[in-house]
Design an enzyme around this catalytic site. Structure first.
Site, PDB file in Angstrom:
ATOM      1  N   LYS A  13       3.330 125.447  -8.242  1.00  0.00           N
ATOM      2  CA  LYS A  13       2.652 125.093  -6.993  1.00  0.00           C
ATOM      3  C   LYS A  13       3.634 124.484  -5.984  1.00  0.00           C
ATOM      4  O   LYS A  13       3.682 124.898  -4.829  1.00  0.00           O
ATOM      5  CB  LYS A  13       1.514 124.086  -7.255  1.00  0.00           C
ATOM      6  N   ARG A  88      -8.374 118.534  -7.591  1.00  0.00           N
ATOM      7  CA  ARG A  88      -8.116 118.684  -9.016  1.00  0.00           C
ATOM      8  C   ARG A  88      -9.359 118.420  -9.844  1.00  0.00           C
ATOM      9  O   ARG A  88      -9.308 118.486 -11.065  1.00  0.00           O
ATOM     10  CB  ARG A  88      -7.076 117.646  -9.407  1.00  0.00           C
ATOM     11  N   ARG A 127      12.973 121.450 -15.902  1.00  0.00           N
ATOM     12  CA  ARG A 127      12.748 121.054 -14.508  1.00  0.00           C
ATOM     13  C   ARG A 127      13.544 119.804 -14.126  1.00  0.00           C
ATOM     14  O   ARG A 127      13.671 118.856 -14.888  1.00  0.00           O
ATOM     15  CB  ARG A 127      11.266 120.768 -14.253  1.00  0.00           C
ATOM     16  N   ARG A 160      11.421 114.180 -14.291  1.00  0.00           N
ATOM     17  CA  ARG A 160      10.194 113.416 -14.047  1.00  0.00           C
ATOM     18  C   ARG A 160       9.742 112.710 -15.321  1.00  0.00           C
ATOM     19  O   ARG A 160       9.802 113.271 -16.403  1.00  0.00           O
ATOM     20  CB  ARG A 160       9.083 114.348 -13.539  1.00  0.00           C
ATOM     21  N   ARG A 171      -1.216 116.846 -20.019  1.00  0.00           N
ATOM     22  CA  ARG A 171      -1.550 117.286 -18.652  1.00  0.00           C
ATOM     23  C   ARG A 171      -2.250 118.641 -18.691  1.00  0.00           C
ATOM     24  O   ARG A 171      -3.171 118.894 -17.905  1.00  0.00           O
ATOM     25  CB  ARG A 171      -0.279 117.351 -17.800  1.00  0.00           C
TER      26      ARG A 171
HETATM   27  P1  AP5 Z   1       6.873 123.395  -9.908  1.00  0.00           P
HETATM   28  O1  AP5 Z   1       6.884 124.180  -8.637  1.00  0.00           O
HETATM   29  O2  AP5 Z   1       7.460 122.029  -9.902  1.00  0.00           O
HETATM   30  O3  AP5 Z   1       5.398 123.404 -10.526  1.00  0.00           O
HETATM   31  P2  AP5 Z   1       4.108 122.597 -10.124  1.00  0.00           P
HETATM   32  O4  AP5 Z   1       2.951 123.524 -10.315  1.00  0.00           O
HETATM   33  O5  AP5 Z   1       4.253 121.938  -8.801  1.00  0.00           O
HETATM   34  O6  AP5 Z   1       4.106 121.545 -11.301  1.00  0.00           O
HETATM   35  P3  AP5 Z   1       3.776 120.000 -11.299  1.00  0.00           P
HETATM   36  O7  AP5 Z   1       4.210 119.466 -12.627  1.00  0.00           O
HETATM   37  O8  AP5 Z   1       4.285 119.331 -10.058  1.00  0.00           O
HETATM   38  O9  AP5 Z   1       2.244 120.052 -11.261  1.00  0.00           O
HETATM   39  P4  AP5 Z   1       1.321 118.966 -11.623  1.00  0.00           P
HETATM   40  O10 AP5 Z   1       0.104 119.552 -11.036  1.00  0.00           O
HETATM   41  O11 AP5 Z   1       1.210 118.598 -13.049  1.00  0.00           O
HETATM   42  O12 AP5 Z   1       1.978 117.665 -10.997  1.00  0.00           O
HETATM   43  P5  AP5 Z   1       1.693 116.861  -9.660  1.00  0.00           P
HETATM   44  O13 AP5 Z   1       2.949 116.356  -9.142  1.00  0.00           O
HETATM   45  O14 AP5 Z   1       0.789 117.629  -8.780  1.00  0.00           O
HETATM   46  O15 AP5 Z   1       7.606 124.289 -11.012  1.00  0.00           O
HETATM   47  C1  AP5 Z   1       7.792 123.818 -12.331  1.00  0.00           C
HETATM   48  C2  AP5 Z   1       9.154 124.286 -12.859  1.00  0.00           C
HETATM   49  O16 AP5 Z   1       9.119 125.712 -13.006  1.00  0.00           O
HETATM   50  C3  AP5 Z   1      10.328 123.994 -11.901  1.00  0.00           C
HETATM   51  O17 AP5 Z   1      11.466 123.700 -12.676  1.00  0.00           O
HETATM   52  C4  AP5 Z   1      10.517 125.316 -11.152  1.00  0.00           C
HETATM   53  O18 AP5 Z   1      11.850 125.500 -10.734  1.00  0.00           O
HETATM   54  C5  AP5 Z   1      10.118 126.334 -12.201  1.00  0.00           C
HETATM   55  N1  AP5 Z   1       9.500 127.541 -11.641  1.00  0.00           N
HETATM   56  C6  AP5 Z   1       8.568 127.580 -10.643  1.00  0.00           C
HETATM   57  N2  AP5 Z   1       8.203 128.865 -10.407  1.00  0.00           N
HETATM   58  C7  AP5 Z   1       8.920 129.634 -11.293  1.00  0.00           C
HETATM   59  C8  AP5 Z   1       8.967 131.026 -11.560  1.00  0.00           C
HETATM   60  N3  AP5 Z   1       8.216 131.899 -10.864  1.00  0.00           N
HETATM   61  N4  AP5 Z   1       9.793 131.462 -12.527  1.00  0.00           N
HETATM   62  C9  AP5 Z   1      10.556 130.580 -13.236  1.00  0.00           C
HETATM   63  N5  AP5 Z   1      10.562 129.249 -13.025  1.00  0.00           N
HETATM   64  C10 AP5 Z   1       9.739 128.779 -12.070  1.00  0.00           C
HETATM   65  O19 AP5 Z   1       0.866 115.635 -10.261  1.00  0.00           O
HETATM   66  C11 AP5 Z   1       1.473 114.701 -11.122  1.00  0.00           C
HETATM   67  C12 AP5 Z   1       0.448 113.689 -11.560  1.00  0.00           C
HETATM   68  O20 AP5 Z   1      -0.056 112.978 -10.402  1.00  0.00           O
HETATM   69  C13 AP5 Z   1      -0.795 114.247 -12.256  1.00  0.00           C
HETATM   70  O21 AP5 Z   1      -0.588 114.457 -13.630  1.00  0.00           O
HETATM   71  C14 AP5 Z   1      -1.825 113.166 -11.951  1.00  0.00           C
HETATM   72  O22 AP5 Z   1      -1.642 112.061 -12.806  1.00  0.00           O
HETATM   73  C15 AP5 Z   1      -1.453 112.724 -10.541  1.00  0.00           C
HETATM   74  N6  AP5 Z   1      -2.177 113.491  -9.502  1.00  0.00           N
HETATM   75  C16 AP5 Z   1      -1.645 114.328  -8.571  1.00  0.00           C
HETATM   76  N7  AP5 Z   1      -2.590 114.862  -7.789  1.00  0.00           N
HETATM   77  C17 AP5 Z   1      -3.776 114.344  -8.255  1.00  0.00           C
HETATM   78  C18 AP5 Z   1      -5.124 114.539  -7.886  1.00  0.00           C
HETATM   79  N8  AP5 Z   1      -5.481 115.384  -6.889  1.00  0.00           N
HETATM   80  N9  AP5 Z   1      -6.077 113.863  -8.583  1.00  0.00           N
HETATM   81  C19 AP5 Z   1      -5.763 113.019  -9.575  1.00  0.00           C
HETATM   82  N10 AP5 Z   1      -4.490 112.805  -9.996  1.00  0.00           N
HETATM   83  C20 AP5 Z   1      -3.501 113.463  -9.334  1.00  0.00           C
HETATM   84 MG    MG Z   2       4.364 119.941  -8.156  1.00  0.00          MG
END
Ligand code: AP5
Ligand code: MG
Length: 224
Positions: A13, A88, A127, A160, A171
Site C-alpha cells: 500500500k 481498517r 523491508r 520497523r 497483524r
Molecule cells: P509496503 O509498501 O511498505 O507495504 P504496506 O502495505 O504499506 O505495509 P505496511 O506494513 O505499512 O502495512 P500495515 O497496514 O501493516 O502498516 P501501517 O503502517 O499502515 O511494502 C512492504 C514491503 O514489500 C516493502 O519492503 C516493499 O519494498 C516491498 N514491496 C512492495 N510492493 C512489492 C512488490 N510488488 N514486489 C516486491 N516487493 C514489494 O500500520 C501500522 C500499524 O499502525 C498498524 O498495525 C496499527 O497498529 C496502526 N494503524 C495504522 N492505521 C490504522 C488504522 N486505520 N486503524 C487502527 N490502527 C491503525
Molecule cells: Mg505502509
C-alpha cells in the site's frame, strides 16, 4: 481522485501510494506514518498508539478517526487524496463515508492489493523504511542507491519495530478479522477494484493508473 488503498500488512500500500500520489499530484495520507511520526516526536498521541502498534493490534477507532477527519479538512485534500491504511474497520469506513457526505464528496475507488500471506511474511523480513520521510525499501527487491540511506531525503533506513515475524503474523490475524470485511463493504458500493500485488511494483502501478483513467473517463474529462 479520492482513493482508498486496501490490502494486508505488507501488500504494498505505502509503495503504491507513494508513486500514485506523485503521478496524480494528490496527497498520500498514511495513518501508520502519522502514528510513527508521533511516536518519534514523543507526542501524547504517539505514546497512546505505540503499545498497540508494537503488539500488532489496531489503534482504537476514536483516536484514528479524528486524525483522518482533521487531515481531510486541509486544503491540499480538496483536489483529492489517497488514504493508505485507513479505513481498517467497518466503523472507520462508515465514519469516513459520513465525513465525506458532509463535505458533499464521495470516494472514487477502493484499490485492493492481493498478496498471499507467505509472500508478505518474506517481504517484511527485507523491508526497511526511511526514518525521516517514511519511504519503504526492500533489501532484496527495492534497494536504495546507497546502503542504509534514503534515495529521496538522505534519511537513515530502519527496520520497523512491528516487522518481527511474530508481530507480522499477529497483524495478519488482525487484518483478516477486522479489515478484510471492508472488501465486501466497498464491493457493495460498486467501487472495489482488485489488483495482483505480487507483480512488479511498476506493473501494478500501471494497471492501477489504467483503471483510474477508465473511471475518470466514465465520469468527467480529466484527473481531479
Ligand atoms: P509496503 O509498501 O511498505 O507495504 P504496506 O502495505 O504499506 O505495509 P505496511 O506494513 O505499512 O502495512 P500495515 O497496514 O501493516 O502498516 P501501517 O503502517 O499502515 O511494502 C512492504 C514491503 O514489500 C516493502 O519492503 C516493499 O519494498 C516491498 N514491496 C512492495 N510492493 C512489492 C512488490 N510488488 N514486489 C516486491 N516487493 C514489494 O500500520 C501500522 C500499524 O499502525 C498498524 O498495525 C496499527 O497498529 C496502526 N494503524 C495504522 N492505521 C490504522 C488504522 N486505520 N486503524 C487502527 N490502527 C491503525
Ligand atoms: Mg505502509
Amino acid at each position: 481522485m479520492r482513493i482508498v488503498l486496501l490490502g494486508a500488512p505488507g501488500a504494498g500500500k505505502g509503495t503504491q501510494a507513494g508513486v500514485l500520489s506523485k503521478k496524480l499530484d494528490i496527497p498520500h495520507i498514511s495513518t501508520g506514518d502519522i502514528f510513527r511520526a508521533n511516536i518519534q516526536n514523543g507526542t501524547e498521541l504517539g505514546l497512546k498508539a505505540k503499545e498497540f502498534i508494537d503488539s500488532g493490534k489496531l489503534v482504537p477507532d476514536d483516536l484514528t478517526i479524528n486524525i483522518v477527519k482533521d487531515r481531510l479538512l486541509k486544503r491540499d485534500c480538496q483536489k483529492g487524496f489517497i488514504l493508505d491504511g485507513f479505513p481498517r474497520t467497518i466503523p472507520q469506513a462508515e465514519s469516513l463515508d459520513n465525513e465525506l457526505n458532509g463535505l458533499g464528496i464521495k470516494l472514487d475507488a477502493a484499490i485492493n492489493l492481493e498478496v498471499p500471506d507467505e509472500v508478505i511474511v518474506n517481504r517484511m523480513k527485507g523491508r526497511r523504511v526511511c526514518g525521516k520521510c517514511g519511504k519503504p525499501y526492500n533489501i532484496h527487491t527495492l534497494k536504495p542507491k546507497q546502503e542504509g540511506v534514503c534515495d529521496v531525503c538522505g534519511g537513515p533506513l530502519l527496520i520497523r519495530d512491528d516487522d518481527k515475524e511474530e508481530t507480522v503474523r499477529e497483524r495478519l490475524r488482525v487484518y483478516y478479522k477486522n479489515t478484510e470485511p471492508l472488501i465486501g463493504y466497498y464491493d457493495s458500493k460498486g467501487i472495489l477494484y482488485n489488483f495482483d500485488g505480487t507483480k512488479d511494483i511498476g506493473v501494478t502501478t500501471g494497471e492501477i493508473i489504467d483503471k483510474l483513467e477508465q473511471i475518470r473517463k466514465d465520469r468527467t474529462g480529466g484527473f481531479e
